[in-house]
Design an enzyme around this catalytic site. Structure first.
Site, PDB file in Angstrom:
ATOM      1  CB  ILE A 681      -0.963   0.042   1.207  1.00 40.25           C
ATOM      2  CG1 ILE A 681      -0.181  -0.023   2.520  1.00 40.25           C
ATOM      3  CG2 ILE A 681      -1.994  -1.069   1.119  1.00 40.25           C
ATOM      4  CD1 ILE A 681      -1.043   0.203   3.749  1.00 40.25           C
ATOM      5  CB  VAL A 689       3.789   0.628   4.129  1.00 37.75           C
ATOM      6  CG1 VAL A 689       2.704   0.423   5.172  1.00 37.75           C
ATOM      7  CG2 VAL A 689       4.845   1.593   4.661  1.00 37.75           C
ATOM      8  CE  LYS A 708       9.106   3.003   7.229  1.00 36.65           C
ATOM      9  NZ  LYS A 708       9.224   4.329   7.866  1.00 36.65           N
ATOM     10  CG  ASP A 823       9.677  13.402   6.657  1.00 34.25           C
ATOM     11  OD1 ASP A 823       9.601  14.455   5.986  1.00 34.25           O
ATOM     12  OD2 ASP A 823       9.614  12.272   6.142  1.00 34.25           O
TER      13      ASP A 823
END
Length: 1022
Positions: A681, A689, A708, A823
């Site tokens: 996805i 992931v 992940k 981030d």
């Protein structure tokens, strides 16, 4: 019969009279039907968009005049087609040219494209054409003067993609009062013929890549101009002196060009001038003021050279005097503040101003910001400043001020930040109790005397190093400053012992008491301060042993040197990080294996050896040699056994190591089986992931998780390994409802897996922008093209903003030590089934080694459009990089634009600042689906908050605690009634500070912070 002979001719005569009327009515009905048919053709050409649903074939005759966006004359002919801020797409339909009675066409911000619609030439009486903020392209036609002939007064083609030169035929549109061609890709030079449009009131040509040229001399004819935008137009030559004759001028922007020469003095006599922007030119000389200033309406000045004229202090409407980061010199006008009843904001930092601060600078009583740092100001601080009731921010550091500071300044009721450091000659004493509201006090490098205060209940930062303070540290100091985070009292004359209860300062991250005359032992309670990561007690007269409790500190800097400490250094402190922490303490010693890592510290064994006999010493050496031989033999046997075990393990598949962080109902096998391409996805710079549906321990169908995969096979990349270690370290210990939950991690030599809770509604980026792939350093989400989602409404957007802010607030203010994400972006804000927001992807997160102090990182990291400016020139970052990135997310939520969608400005943050400075309606910048929803005040507040968060300088950005507080008030506003404004919740002190560009932005960030600001009514530890 006779009657018939009389009536029959009369009837025939009546019928003859009625026939033309009937024909005219029929003709009018046919015309109305034709107009309706044209509108339906227009609607069909746009693909029958939902905003035009009222345009229907079932309508009665002449009903088209009541259709949305349509207006007609008395004959039913369409005279106005005005559509704004709805998505139409496609091109401008040719059928519009059939509406020959059209006098107004507005397609503002409707996403239409194509070339210039020349079919409008058919509309001979058109007076207003607004096609701005679209995707029109190509060159403007050479015969553009055919548009409306002499009737056209308003032409707005700005914010498109038109190319080529401005056609000379524009000069034949003699009745134009409004011409906007700005924000296109026009080239060539500005035609002199525009100077023939003598009725022009507004001229906007800014931000086009024009060739280098000069402002045509014919522009002196444009005496009716009120608004001129010619920034970044490639203009050069002498500054146009004829501007001084334009008496109607209100807004003049000639910035970012190459004008040379002096500023003509007459410009200051323009009575209606309110905004003047001349920065980024090559102007020389002074500001050009030779006497009084007649521009009584002037509210903002932004220049680069010269001196401030004395007459600027006589402008009755002056509100903001912003002159920072220029080359201005001379003294400030002595009358500044006395005749400016509206003046509330003076920011003149980083110039060469000299002389005193004007004595009456706050005579109007409304001043609330004074920043004049990094100048050459002399004299004392005027006593009138201390009586300024609204003062909240005073920055006077790095000047040459002297004399005693007025005692009343320490107790100004609203004062939040006071910075007087690095003046050298300021003196006076501080009261025993500082006013409750002050949160930051910097007075380093001056000559203050007396005792230090015992109480300041809201003080967060207290820096008073290199002064003449004396006496003991008050016994109640810790209780009187419960919120203190930074304390620097170094290089004073403090004496006595450090209070035993100083360890109750649980929020202190920096404590510097060095270079004083402190005596007694080091309080053991210092070791219990959870966030303390800088402790400097050097160059005092402290004695006794080092408390073992100090070993529990996570201090990145510990300095106990130059004291009179004795005893053994605790083993946990005897490491290379503290190699110079114990110099100048001859009574200290360390265990033999640790001595080499501590400079200036002797071995405890060597001290004892001085008291041992030679015969015993020889025996001990012999015993030691024998023990060494035995240990070497044992090591050889152990190493051989390890090699054999490794060979045996290599022959079998290495098992997964599972580290759970929450109770699990699945094992590693059911997770690993789901790592297939059909379950992919997302992907990003650090891995892929997967969406994995697992089987529970009992064999029944379990739930869904996101997995992940950090890396696979081959040599482990050190950067990815650090990312993995960081994410596990951070998320594995976080428990918060607005941070994505890390369930467990699986690891073996070639692979690392992180297993998260699954977020059903994906990322915020997907809802706002709907990209197929969102690239970046973190997770990216794939969105099937068949998926269509309804746009997020305002209540949901503000709830998402509050949720994400809560998560970041927890990281910055509740975690110990604080966490910086590094981030933050819309693709890293995930939404669960109820659209609750959670912050995700901590692959770049860092535990800050010191709260509020920059942390060194190994490389520039982040995503374009979201990265704070300092990430490009320094490796030292703090929590403010997250504040900047979150500000960009707020702007995304408001505008619907992407972070890198700033047109020629590059980023959304820069575009938003320019938009605010343009004076345009913030409501018009909002995403279409929230623009007319009745939340205008809330939208404007969040837009401004986003701009404040994206200030160029980290110190000017608010904390996440401040941000959350404002957002919560906006959330409360829509939950109440629509007539309750955001200003009713005290957000105005933060949001009403207008920005002025780039590195020049400043604001007040500490406006009324509640004690539980980051918690916001919920448990941050849930």
């Amino acid at each position: 019969m006779a009657c018939l002979r009389v009536l029959l001719p009369l009837a025939c005569a009546c019928l003859a009279l009625l026939a033309p009327r009937r024909a005219a009515a029929q003709q009018q009905q046919q015309q109305q039907a034709d107009e309706a048919a044209l509108l339906l053709r227009i609607k069909s050409a746009w693909g029958d968009p939902a905003p035009l649903a009222s345009w229907s074939t079932t309508a009665a005759a002449a009903a088209h005049c009541n259709w949305t966006y349509v207006a007609c004359d008395t004959a039913g002919k369409v005279t106005s087609l005005s559509i704004a801020n709805v998505t139409l797409g496609g091109v401008v339909p040719d059928a519009i040219g059939g509406l020959v009675a059209l006098t107004e066409l507005v397609l503002y911000n409707t996403s239409v494209g194509g070339g210039f619609p020349a079919f409008l030439y058919n509309c001979a009486g058109i007076t207003r054409v607004d096609l701005s903020h679209n995707y029109l392209a190509g060159e403007l036609p050479a015969d553009i003067d055919r548009l409306g002939g002499n009737s056209l007064t308003y032409l707005a083609l700005d914010h498109n993609n038109f190319t080529g030169a401005i056609p000379d035929a524009v000069s034949k549109l003699r009745n134009l009062t409004y011409l906007a061609l700005n924000e296109n890709q026009l080239t060539g030079t500005i035609p002199s013929g525009i100077g023939e449009l003598v009725g022009l009131e507004t001229l906007k040509l800014e931000n086009n890549p024009f060739d280098a040229g000069v402002l045509p001399d014919s522009f002196r004819n444009l005496t009716r101009l009120t608004t001129v935008w010619l920034a970044k137009c490639g203009l050069g030559g002498e500054f146009p002196s004829y501007v001084t004759q334009m008496s109607e001028m209100e807004w003049l922007d000639l910035s970012s060009n190459q004008f040379v020469g002096n500023i003509p003095s007459g410009i200051w006599n323009l009575q209606k001038l309110q905004n003047l922007y001349l920065y980024s030119n090559n102007l020389t000389g002074d500001m050009g003021v030779n006497g009084s200033i007649g521009a009584t309406g002037l509210v903002e000045v932004d220049l680069l050279h010269g001196k401030i004229p004395a007459s600027i202090a006589q402008l009755p409407s002056l509100m903001y005097l912003w002159l920072w980061d220029n080359n201005l010199s001379g003294e400030l006008p002595a009358e500044l503040g006395k005749q400016t009843p509206m003046l509330r904001d003076i920011q003149i930092d980083s110039n060469k101003f000299s002389g005193p601060i004007p004595a009456g600078i706050c005579d109007n009583g409304k001043l609330w910001v004074l920043t004049a740092s990094s100048n050459q100001l002399t004299g004392s601080i005027p006593s009138s400043l201390a009586s300024c009731p609204g003062l909240i921010w005073v920055l006077l550091q790095d000047n040459q001020l002297s004399g005693e500071v007025p005692a009343a300044l320490w107790t100004v009721p609203k004062l939040l930040t006071l910075n007087l450091q690095n003046n050298g000659q300021l003196s006076g004493t501080l009261p025993d109790k500082l006013y409750w509201n002050i949160s930051s006090l910097y007075i380093d490098n001056n000559q203050f005397t007396g005792r230090i205060p015992a109480s300041a209940t809201q003080l967060l930062r207290f820096h008073a190093s290199n002064n003449l303070f004396s006496g003991d540290i008050p016994a109640g100091f810790a209780a009187g400053m419960p919120r203190l985070q930074e304390l620097d009292l170094s290089a004073n004359q403090l004496s006595g012992s450090i209070p035993d209860n100083i360890g109750s300062l649980s929020s202190v991250s920096q404590m510097n008491l060095s270079h004083n005359q402190l005596t007694g032992e080091i309080p053991a309670g210092l070791g219990s301060i959870p966030v303390l990561n800088l402790l400097d007690l050097s160059s005092n007269q402290l004695s006794g042993s080092i408390p073992p409790s100090l070993a529990s500190l996570r201090a990145s800097e510990l300095n106990l040197s130059s004291n009179q400490l004795t005893g053994e250094v605790p083993a946990a402190l005897a490491n290379p990080a503290n190699d110079q922490s114990f110099l100048g303490n001859p009574g200290l010693c360390a265990a033999a294996p640790l001595v080499g890592s501590l400079k200036g510290v002797r071995s405890c064994a060597a001290q004892a050896a001085d008291r041992v006999s030679p015969r015993l010493r020889a025996g001990l050496l012999a015993a030691g040699a024998a023990l060494l031989v035995a240990v070497a033999g044992l090591a050889f046997l152990v190493a051989r056994d390890i090699r054999r075990r490794k060979r045996r393990l290599a022959q079998a598949e290495e098992p997964w190591k599972l580290t759970p962080f929450h109770p699990l109902d699945f094992g590693e096998a059911s997770v690993v089986r789901g790592l297939a391409d059909e379950n992919l996805i997302g992907k990003g710079g650090s891995g892929r992931v997967y969406r994995v549906t697992y089987t529970s321990w009992s064999g029944a169908e379990g739930g869904t998780v996101a997995v992940k995969r950090i890396w696979t096979g081959g040599k482990v990349d050190k950067g990815l390994e650090r990312a993995f270690a960081s994410e596990v370290d951070v998320l594995g210990h976080i428990r918060h409802s607005n941070i994505v939950k890390l369930l467990c991690c699986l690891s073996r030599a070639e692979t690392r897996l992180l297993v998260y809770e699954f977020m059903e509604n994906g990322s915020l980026d997907k809802w706002l922008h709907g990209h197929k792939w969102v690239a970046g350093s973190g997770t990216v989400t794939r969105v099937p093209s068949v998926v269509r989602r309804a746009p997020l409404g305002w209540p949901t957007r503000i709830r998402v903003a509050v949720g994400a802010a809560r998560g970041l607030c927890y990281m910055h203010h509740e975690c110990s030590p604080p966490i910086v994400h590094r981030d933050v972006k819309s693709s890293n804000i995930l939404l669960d089934a109820e659209l609750n927001a959670k912050v995700a992807d901590f692959g770049l997160a860092r535990m800050l080694v010191q709260a509020g102090k920059a942390d060194t990182v190994s490389a520039v990291a982040g995503s374009f459009g979201y990265m704070a400016p300092e990430c490009g020139y320094t490796r030292k970052v703090n929590e403010k990089v997250d504040v900047y990135s979150f500000g960009v997310v707020l702007l995304e939520l408001i505008t619907g634009r992407e972070a890198n969608d700033g047109s020629e400005h590059g980023s959304l943050a820069d575009w938003a600042w320019r938009y605010l400075q343009s004076g345009k309606s913030i409501a018009d910048a909002a995403d279409k689906c929230i623009r007319d929803a009745g939340y205008g005040d809330d939208v404007e507040a969040v837009f401004k908050l986003g701009i404040i968060c994206t200030g160029r300088q980290p110190s000017t950005r608010p904390t996440m605690k401040d941000v959350l507080q404002i957002l919560q008030r906006c959330e409360q506003a829509y939950q109440k009634t629509l007539d309750e404004k955001v200003e009713d919740y005290d957000v105005a002190p933060l949001l009403q500070v207008p920005m002025r560009g780039g590195s020049r932005r400043k604001q007040v960030s500490d406006a009324k912070v509640v004690d539980d600001g980051c918690k916001g009514g919920f448990d941050c530890n849930v």
